[in-house]
Design a protein around this motif. Structure first.
Motif, PDB file in Angstrom:
ATOM      1  N   GLY A  66       0.805  -1.211   0.000  1.00  0.00           N
ATOM      2  CA  GLY A  66       0.000   0.000   0.000  1.00  0.00           C
ATOM      3  C   GLY A  66       0.840   1.264   0.000  1.00  0.00           C
ATOM      4  O   GLY A  66       0.512   2.246  -0.677  1.00  0.00           O
ATOM      5  N   TYR A  67       1.944   1.220   0.741  1.00  0.00           N
ATOM      6  CA  TYR A  67       2.823   2.387   0.797  1.00  0.00           C
ATOM      7  C   TYR A  67       3.481   2.653  -0.552  1.00  0.00           C
ATOM      8  O   TYR A  67       3.570   3.812  -0.989  1.00  0.00           O
ATOM      9  N   LEU A  68       3.926   1.619  -1.223  1.00  0.00           N
ATOM     10  CA  LEU A  68       4.554   1.803  -2.545  1.00  0.00           C
ATOM     11  C   LEU A  68       3.562   2.379  -3.549  1.00  0.00           C
ATOM     12  O   LEU A  68       3.916   3.245  -4.362  1.00  0.00           O
ATOM     13  N   ILE A  69       2.321   1.900  -3.511  1.00  0.00           N
ATOM     14  CA  ILE A  69       1.297   2.468  -4.392  1.00  0.00           C
ATOM     15  C   ILE A  69       1.053   3.932  -4.040  1.00  0.00           C
ATOM     16  O   ILE A  69       0.922   4.789  -4.922  1.00  0.00           O
ATOM     17  N   ALA A  70       1.014   4.223  -2.738  1.00  0.00           N
ATOM     18  CA  ALA A  70       0.802   5.600  -2.292  1.00  0.00           C
ATOM     19  C   ALA A  70       1.946   6.504  -2.728  1.00  0.00           C
ATOM     20  O   ALA A  70       1.725   7.666  -3.095  1.00  0.00           O
ATOM     21  N   VAL A  71       3.181   5.998  -2.687  1.00  0.00           N
ATOM     22  CA  VAL A  71       4.331   6.789  -3.129  1.00  0.00           C
ATOM     23  C   VAL A  71       4.214   7.119  -4.615  1.00  0.00           C
ATOM     24  O   VAL A  71       4.446   8.262  -5.038  1.00  0.00           O
ATOM     25  N   ALA A  72       3.850   6.122  -5.419  1.00  0.00           N
ATOM     26  CA  ALA A  72       3.713   6.342  -6.865  1.00  0.00           C
ATOM     27  C   ALA A  72       2.625   7.376  -7.167  1.00  0.00           C
ATOM     28  O   ALA A  72       2.849   8.337  -7.917  1.00  0.00           O
TER      29      ALA A  72
END
Length: 252
Positions: A66-72
């Protein structure tokens, strides 16, 4: 060594207060106040049946994804806000307002749209962190001293060279701080999502402890959540931040 001693003192004081308040003065009921001994027994029990490791692993995996998607998404939104004056003027206030929403506000949407599933949890995580990351990226680029870009233009730097060799290195320390803050938002949003669903995770384990009136299990899960957050910060973000600052002569 100093930290270990402090933790020992803290645990001893905690157990002493429990003994004084429950056994001696009888101010509290034993089932309403956690104790180090009770939390330790609960830890051993959950480790033996494998539930704690499974829950921690699932939560950590969901949090990272979820964090990686949020970063993108946050990076894209932050760049759009920064480089388009219309979005800077009109969209940024909206993003700032949405950022103040507690993550639990997104849970009804996630359940209605995705059901009681992993996708619903990831949606809450992304919505809880992406807007914070977008604002951090916009502010990091905005706070690059104008003299840096002017000097680069004077020396004939192209647009790509400006971003690669001037803007990105200059805003990197603040950018890392923003990403670290985004992780904290993502981790908290994850717990908000998990307590509302039936997927195995730390949030669901915490709610199970509540349903069983097991205050020690609730306290144990809270401690695990804090420890995982500290571990990620110390082993990833703090290491990267220290290296970046040291490279720039801002840290020893």
């Amino acid at each position: 060594m100093g930290m270990l001693l402090f933790l020992i003192i803290l645990i001893v004081a905690w157990q002493g207060l429990y003994w004084l308040g429950v056994d001696v003065l009888e101010l509290f009921k034993s089932y309403s106040v956690p104790s180090p001994v009770g939390v330790g027994k609960c830890f051993v029990q959950l480790m033996e049946d494998g539930n704690l490791l499974l829950a921690t692993g699932n939560s950590l995996l969901r949090g990272i994804v979820g964090y990686l998607i949020a970063v993108a998404l946050g990076a894209l939104l932050g760049l759009l806000i920064h480089y388009f004056a219309y979005l800077q003027k009109n969209l940024k206030p909206v993003v700032l307002g949405i950022q103040t929403l507690p993550s639990v506000c997104w849970v009804p949407f996630s359940i209605l749209w995705f059901g009681l599933s992993t996708q619903a949890i990831l949606f809450v995580v992304v919505m809880g962190a992406a807007f914070s990351i977008a604002i951090s990226i916009d502010n990091a680029i905005k706070n690059v001293p104008p003299i840096y870009t002017r000097a680069a233009l004077t020396m004939g730097a192209g647009k790509w060279q400006m971003y690669r060799y001037v803007i990105l290195p200059a805003c990197l320390p603040e950018l890392i701080s923003g990403l670290k803050q985004g992780w904290s938002f993502a981790w908290r949003a994850l717990m908000a999502g998990e307590v509302m669903t039936t997927s195995i995770g730390l949030g669901q384990t915490l709610i199970m402890g509540r349903d069983l009136a097991d205050i020690n299990q609730v306290m144990l899960v809270m401690i695990i959540i804090v420890l995982v957050g500290i571990f990620i910060d110390k082993c990833i973000f703090s290491v990267v931040e220290h290296r970046v600052l040291k490279k720039r002569g801002l840290n020893i």
